[in-house]
Design a protein around this motif. Structure first.
Motif, PDB file in Angstrom:
ATOM      1  N   GLY A  76      -1.156  -2.706  -0.338  1.00 25.69           N
ATOM      2  CA  GLY A  76       0.215  -2.619   0.148  1.00 25.69           C
ATOM      3  C   GLY A  76       0.814  -1.255  -0.117  1.00 25.69           C
ATOM      4  O   GLY A  76       1.973  -1.133  -0.511  1.00 25.69           O
ATOM      5  N   GLY A  77       0.037  -0.230   0.146  1.00 26.92           N
ATOM      6  CA  GLY A  77       0.438   1.134  -0.191  1.00 26.92           C
ATOM      7  C   GLY A  77       1.485   1.741   0.711  1.00 26.92           C
ATOM      8  O   GLY A  77       1.900   2.879   0.484  1.00 26.92           O
ATOM      9  N   ALA A  78       1.943   1.022   1.733  1.00 21.80           N
ATOM     10  CA  ALA A  78       3.016   1.482   2.633  1.00 21.80           C
ATOM     11  C   ALA A  78       2.711   2.878   3.165  1.00 21.80           C
ATOM     12  O   ALA A  78       1.681   3.097   3.800  1.00 21.80           O
ATOM     13  CB  ALA A  78       4.369   1.417   1.938  1.00 21.80           C
ATOM     14  N   THR A  79       3.573   3.844   2.887  1.00 23.85           N
ATOM     15  CA  THR A  79       3.403   5.200   3.424  1.00 23.85           C
ATOM     16  C   THR A  79       2.468   6.073   2.596  1.00 23.85           C
ATOM     17  O   THR A  79       2.213   7.218   2.963  1.00 23.85           O
ATOM     18  CB  THR A  79       4.770   5.893   3.539  1.00 23.85           C
ATOM     19  N   GLY A  80       1.990   5.550   1.464  1.00 18.72           N
ATOM     20  CA  GLY A  80       0.937   6.255   0.742  1.00 18.72           C
ATOM     21  C   GLY A  80       1.343   7.005  -0.509  1.00 18.72           C
ATOM     22  O   GLY A  80       0.537   7.756  -1.057  1.00 18.72           O
ATOM     23  N   GLU A  97      -3.294  -1.407   3.919  1.00 25.35           N
ATOM     24  CA  GLU A  97      -1.945  -1.660   4.425  1.00 25.35           C
ATOM     25  C   GLU A  97      -2.030  -2.594   5.640  1.00 25.35           C
ATOM     26  O   GLU A  97      -2.884  -2.419   6.502  1.00 25.35           O
ATOM     27  CB  GLU A  97      -1.276  -0.339   4.813  1.00 25.35           C
ATOM     28  N   SER A  98      -1.127  -3.573   5.668  1.00 26.78           N
ATOM     29  CA  SER A  98      -1.137  -4.551   6.761  1.00 26.78           C
ATOM     30  C   SER A  98      -0.288  -4.114   7.948  1.00 26.78           C
ATOM     31  O   SER A  98      -0.504  -4.590   9.070  1.00 26.78           O
ATOM     32  CB  SER A  98      -0.629  -5.902   6.249  1.00 26.78           C
ATOM     33  N   ASP A  99       0.667  -3.235   7.732  1.00 31.06           N
ATOM     34  CA  ASP A  99       1.555  -2.767   8.802  1.00 31.06           C
ATOM     35  C   ASP A  99       0.940  -1.536   9.465  1.00 31.06           C
ATOM     36  O   ASP A  99       0.810  -0.487   8.830  1.00 31.06           O
ATOM     37  CB  ASP A  99       2.922  -2.412   8.206  1.00 31.06           C
ATOM     38  N   GLY A 119      -5.410  -4.239   7.130  1.00 25.74           N
ATOM     39  CA  GLY A 119      -5.862  -5.609   6.951  1.00 25.74           C
ATOM     40  C   GLY A 119      -4.865  -6.414   6.144  1.00 25.74           C
ATOM     41  O   GLY A 119      -3.873  -5.876   5.633  1.00 25.74           O
ATOM     42  N   ALA A 120      -5.134  -7.714   6.030  1.00 28.48           N
ATOM     43  CA  ALA A 120      -4.269  -8.605   5.256  1.00 28.48           C
ATOM     44  C   ALA A 120      -4.334  -8.223   3.775  1.00 28.48           C
ATOM     45  O   ALA A 120      -5.417  -8.125   3.191  1.00 28.48           O
ATOM     46  CB  ALA A 120      -4.708 -10.052   5.446  1.00 28.48           C
ATOM     47  N   LEU A 121      -3.179  -8.024   3.171  1.00 28.67           N
ATOM     48  CA  LEU A 121      -3.142  -7.502   1.807  1.00 28.67           C
ATOM     49  C   LEU A 121      -3.811  -8.443   0.804  1.00 28.67           C
ATOM     50  O   LEU A 121      -4.564  -8.003  -0.069  1.00 28.67           O
ATOM     51  CB  LEU A 121      -1.688  -7.247   1.392  1.00 28.67           C
ATOM     52  N   ALA A 122      -3.522  -9.727   0.900  1.00 28.62           N
ATOM     53  CA  ALA A 122      -4.039 -10.672  -0.082  1.00 28.62           C
ATOM     54  C   ALA A 122      -5.539 -10.909   0.033  1.00 28.62           C
ATOM     55  O   ALA A 122      -6.159 -11.450  -0.888  1.00 28.62           O
ATOM     56  CB  ALA A 122      -3.300 -12.010   0.044  1.00 28.62           C
ATOM     57  N   ALA A 145      -7.847 -14.426  -5.902  1.00 30.14           N
ATOM     58  CA  ALA A 145      -9.204 -14.245  -6.417  1.00 30.14           C
ATOM     59  C   ALA A 145      -9.967 -13.201  -5.612  1.00 30.14           C
ATOM     60  O   ALA A 145     -10.825 -12.499  -6.146  1.00 30.14           O
ATOM     61  CB  ALA A 145      -9.948 -15.583  -6.387  1.00 30.14           C
ATOM     62  N   ALA A 146      -9.635 -13.083  -4.313  1.00 28.94           N
ATOM     63  CA  ALA A 146     -10.326 -12.108  -3.458  1.00 28.94           C
ATOM     64  C   ALA A 146     -10.147 -10.693  -3.975  1.00 28.94           C
ATOM     65  O   ALA A 146     -11.039  -9.854  -3.829  1.00 28.94           O
ATOM     66  CB  ALA A 146      -9.823 -12.216  -2.023  1.00 28.94           C
TER      67      ALA A 146
END
Length: 205
Positions: A76-80, A97-99, A119-122, A145-146
């Protein structure tokens, strides 16, 4: 930021301070919020997402005891911004990042300093990897757990642990074989929750 926020909250590791000093935080926030990029709050990065407050990010990174050459994954690093700080410390960084809009902006701002994947964060990265460090870049109720499986044995995961209480807690955990547990070490009241990391709610009549 260094004197009034980081040192006063116990963030004194030179490698961490030098990296936070070198990366211009104002470049990674919403353009209209550049003037308050260094305020002691979670700063909007766009798309409803926020950067961790400077002292929270600094505390999480310092507690992890990172070394140059280690591999890191930012969830979920957003803009980095967090990824840029870790790369400045000499780590090999992957940002998830998912967005897609935020991911593209991160690619531009990082300019090759870190690998950006969508990709999906979780769910973590789909490619099998073994990271020395994982930073979940926001507050979460639960660590899937992933993500733990992406840590090497002895690898560390840092995040802000959010529960029913209003105040989040900065926390770190170390994988030891199949065992993993987060240990809170400091309050982190301004951290904003990341979507997709909620605990399953028990059924009630």
């Amino acid at each position: 930021m260094i004197v009034s926020q980081l040192r006063t909250t116990g963030v004194n590791e030179p490698l961490v301070l030098d990296a936070l000093r070198a990366v211009p935080r104002e470049d990674f926030v919403e353009p209209s919020r550049r003037a308050v990029a260094y305020a002691d709050v979670a700063t909007p990065a766009g798309g409803g997402r926020f950067l961790l407050p400077p002292e929270v990010l600094g505390g999480l990174i310092q507690k992890a005891g990172l070394k140059a050459g280690e591999s890191a994954l930012v969830i979920g690093g957003a803009t980095g911004y967090s990824a840029a700080v870790l790369a400045e410390m000499g780590l090999e960084v992957t940002l998830l990042e998912s967005d897609p809009v935020l991911a593209e902006r991160a690619r531009v701002l990082l300019n090759g300093k870190a690998r950006v994947v969508e990709g999906a964060l979780a769910e973590g990265t789909k490619k099998v990897a073994s990271f020395d460090f994982i930073l979940i870049d926001g507050a979460v109720e639960d660590v899937p757990a992933a993500l733990i499986k992406l840590l090497r044995d002895g690898g560390r995961l840092a995040t802000v642990q959010a529960g029913t209480a209003a105040v989040g807690r900065a926390a770190i955990g170390v994988r030891a074989g199949s065992a993993f547990a987060l240990r809170p070490f400091a309050d982190a009241p301004a951290a904003v929750r990341l979507p997709g990391f909620e605990c399953a709610r028990a059924f009630q009549f």
